[in-house]
Design an enzyme around this catalytic site. Structure first.
Site, PDB file in Angstrom:
ATOM      1  N   CYS A   2       0.855  -1.191   0.000  1.00  0.00           N
ATOM      2  CA  CYS A   2       0.000   0.000   0.000  1.00  0.00           C
ATOM      3  C   CYS A   2       0.886   1.234   0.000  1.00  0.00           C
ATOM      4  CB  CYS A   2      -0.819   0.087   1.281  1.00  0.00           C
ATOM      5  SG  CYS A   2      -1.775  -1.366   1.657  1.00  0.00           S
ATOM      6  N   ARG A  16      -4.829   6.955   0.700  1.00  0.00           N
ATOM      7  CA  ARG A  16      -3.946   5.815   0.471  1.00  0.00           C
ATOM      8  C   ARG A  16      -4.416   4.985  -0.713  1.00  0.00           C
ATOM      9  NH1 ARG A  16      -5.418   1.768   4.431  1.00  0.00           N
ATOM     10  NH2 ARG A  16      -3.508   0.674   3.939  1.00  0.00           N
ATOM     11  N   ASN A  79       0.519  -2.705   5.485  1.00  0.00           N
ATOM     12  CA  ASN A  79       1.184  -3.974   5.752  1.00  0.00           C
ATOM     13  C   ASN A  79       2.649  -3.782   6.149  1.00  0.00           C
ATOM     14  OD1 ASN A  79      -0.466  -6.221   5.567  1.00  0.00           O
ATOM     15  ND2 ASN A  79       1.004  -7.213   4.221  1.00  0.00           N
TER      16      ASN A  79
HETATM   17  C1  LIG Z   1      -3.976  -6.180   3.756  1.00  0.00           C
HETATM   18  C2  LIG Z   1      -4.091  -4.686   4.062  1.00  0.00           C
HETATM   19  C3  LIG Z   1      -2.757  -4.054   3.771  1.00  0.00           C
HETATM   20  C4  LIG Z   1      -2.523  -4.024   2.280  1.00  0.00           C
HETATM   21  C5  LIG Z   1      -1.197  -4.563   1.950  1.00  0.00           C
HETATM   22  O1  LIG Z   1      -0.202  -3.979   2.292  1.00  0.00           O
HETATM   23  N1  LIG Z   1      -1.198  -5.696   1.206  1.00  0.00           N
HETATM   24  C6  LIG Z   1      -0.014  -6.281   0.611  1.00  0.00           C
HETATM   25  C7  LIG Z   1       0.376  -7.569   1.270  1.00  0.00           C
HETATM   26  S1  LIG Z   1       2.112  -7.726   1.205  1.00  0.00           S
HETATM   27  O2  LIG Z   1       2.732  -6.614   1.940  1.00  0.00           O
HETATM   28  O3  LIG Z   1       2.492  -7.710  -0.223  1.00  0.00           O
HETATM   29  O4  LIG Z   1       2.413  -9.052   1.825  1.00  0.00           O
HETATM   30  C8  LIG Z   1      -4.456  -4.447   5.524  1.00  0.00           C
HETATM   31  C9  LIG Z   1      -4.574  -2.950   5.823  1.00  0.00           C
HETATM   32  C10 LIG Z   1      -5.604  -2.822   6.969  1.00  0.00           C
HETATM   33  C11 LIG Z   1      -5.887  -4.275   7.348  1.00  0.00           C
HETATM   34  C12 LIG Z   1      -7.193  -4.570   8.119  1.00  0.00           C
HETATM   35  C13 LIG Z   1      -7.196  -3.775   9.427  1.00  0.00           C
HETATM   36  C14 LIG Z   1      -8.401  -4.140  10.315  1.00  0.00           C
HETATM   37  C15 LIG Z   1      -8.488  -5.660  10.571  1.00  0.00           C
HETATM   38  C16 LIG Z   1      -7.374  -6.128  11.484  1.00  0.00           C
HETATM   39  C17 LIG Z   1      -7.532  -7.626  11.814  1.00  0.00           C
HETATM   40  O5  LIG Z   1      -6.450  -8.026  12.608  1.00  0.00           O
HETATM   41  C18 LIG Z   1      -7.507  -8.434  10.523  1.00  0.00           C
HETATM   42  C19 LIG Z   1      -8.569  -7.972   9.575  1.00  0.00           C
HETATM   43  C20 LIG Z   1      -8.504  -6.463   9.252  1.00  0.00           C
HETATM   44  C21 LIG Z   1      -9.825  -6.156   8.503  1.00  0.00           C
HETATM   45  C22 LIG Z   1      -7.259  -6.084   8.417  1.00  0.00           C
HETATM   46  C23 LIG Z   1      -7.155  -6.874   7.095  1.00  0.00           C
HETATM   47  C24 LIG Z   1      -5.901  -6.506   6.288  1.00  0.00           C
HETATM   48  O6  LIG Z   1      -4.746  -6.934   6.970  1.00  0.00           O
HETATM   49  C25 LIG Z   1      -5.812  -5.003   6.015  1.00  0.00           C
HETATM   50  C26 LIG Z   1      -6.938  -4.654   5.034  1.00  0.00           C
END
Ligand SMILES: C[C@H](CCC(=O)NCCS(=O)(=O)O)[C@H]1CC[C@H]2[C@@H]3CC[C@@H]4C[C@H](O)CC[C@]4(C)[C@H]3C[C@H](O)[C@]12C
Length: 325
Positions: A2, A16, A79
């Protein structure tokens, strides 16, 4: 991965890109002042600042990814795999689960300096929301109309970094991202002069050559540099339309097009949504991967004295303005 940024013109903006290969059922979510936030440590916030942002609502709890409160204080979780380290419950601290962190700060603080005070007391605990929603490894950018900070809970403890760039991506840690900018200090928006070798007749054959060497790949370290360069050199008018247009263009410089980042099998990273919140007016604008038209939700059109969550499903299909049908 992100990317989060701030951008200031007459008003102040925070938003974002959310990059991922799938999505939960997130919606634009307004939490009014009297919605009771029940925290796992037993504390309840019955009355708090209202907030608007993107959240996945589960069991009537808004799991915010990013949000802005009535005072403009804004916060996004990004993340931070392998580096994020959450702790055991510690006596004498505010023990907050990562999924509670945004409501905890935005509910109670009007500015980054107020957030800093709460952060001194905070212990981010390794507590998941549920079996189905495990802990996510995150770090956060917290910004107001003046300042930005980054919060990282790692093996070394909780760290708060000053963020003079107003940009956050993912790994590695924030101190590295800032240091890495030293490698790019020669980049410029101006045409280059020949400092390579005076005896050679080198020629400026194209516009934009001052920034040759600016990373164009989609890794988080590269996106940090690209977004920082684009944002720090950004020029726009200060009307609402000019400001948000420029904001989405800055985010566009680091968006993920399907196909360029393969995650195995038939999975690819894409920019699921891009958001831009006017911190002063509480208006949350967004686009999605398949809807380039900007959609907006205005927090102040809602009754902020209420106690139930208000949620707007995302408009995910292209809104094409056909002219000769
Ligand atoms: C995945 C996203 C980051 C995007 C990212 O960076 N993706 C690349 C992956 S990689 O870096 O390439 O490996 C993050 C950002 C915010 C997060 C939510 C926060 C609230 C809640 C917290 C709970 O504990 C678990 C579920 C929950 C809904 C979360 C799900 C997920 O984690 C979200 C969407």
């Amino acid at each position: 991965m992100c990317t989060a940024i701030t951008y200031y013109t007459k008003d102040h903006y925070f938003g974002r890109n959310l990059d991922l290969e799938f999505s939960y059922n997130e919606t634009v979510t307004v939490t009014p002042k009297y919605y009771p936030f029940h925290f796992r440590n037993g504390k309840v916030l019955n009355h708090h600042y209202a907030m608007i942002g993107m959240a996945y609502i589960v069991d009537d709890f808004p799991l915010y990814y990013d949000a802005t409160n009535e005072k403009g204080l804004s916060m996004a979780g990004l993340n931070f795999p392998d580096n994020a380290d959450y702790k055991e419950v510690k006596e004498g601290y505010d023990n907050i689960a990562p999924f509670e962190f945004i409501p905890w700060i935005l509910g109670q603080c009007a500015s980054v300096s107020e957030a800093r005070i709460l952060l001194e007391q905070i212990n981010l605990v390794n507590l998941n929301f549920s079996e189905e929603l495990p802990l996510s490894p995150l770090h956060w950018m917290i910004s107001d109309q003046r300042d930005s900070i980054v919060v990282e809970s790692t093996k070394d403890g909780l760290k708060v970094f000053e963020n003079p760039v107003g940009v956050l991506t993912n790994n590695p840690t924030f101190d590295y991202q800032m240091f890495n900018l030293n490698n790019y200090m020669h980049l410029s928006k101006e045409p280059p002069a020949n400092t390579f070798a005076a005896e050679l007749e080198l020629e400026q054959y194209s516009r934009g050559m001052g920034a040759i060497g600016l990373p164009g790949d989609l890794s988080s370290a590269s996106r940090f540099v690209k977004a920082a360069f684009t944002k720090m050199n950004s020029v726009s008018g200060d009307s609402e339309s000019e400001s948000i247009s420029q904001f989405f263009h800055i985010l566009g410089s680091v968006e993920q097009q399907r196909g360029c980042v393969h995650l195995g099998e038939d999975k690819y990273e894409i920019t699921i949504y891009s958001s831009c919140c006017n911190m002063d007016k509480g208006i949350y604008y967004y686009t999605t991967y398949e809807n380039n038209q900007i959609t907006a939700v205005d927090m102040y059109k809602e009754n902020l004295d209420g106690n139930t969550i208000i949620s707007y499903p995302l408009m995910k299909e292209q809104q094409i303005n056909y002219r000769n049908y």
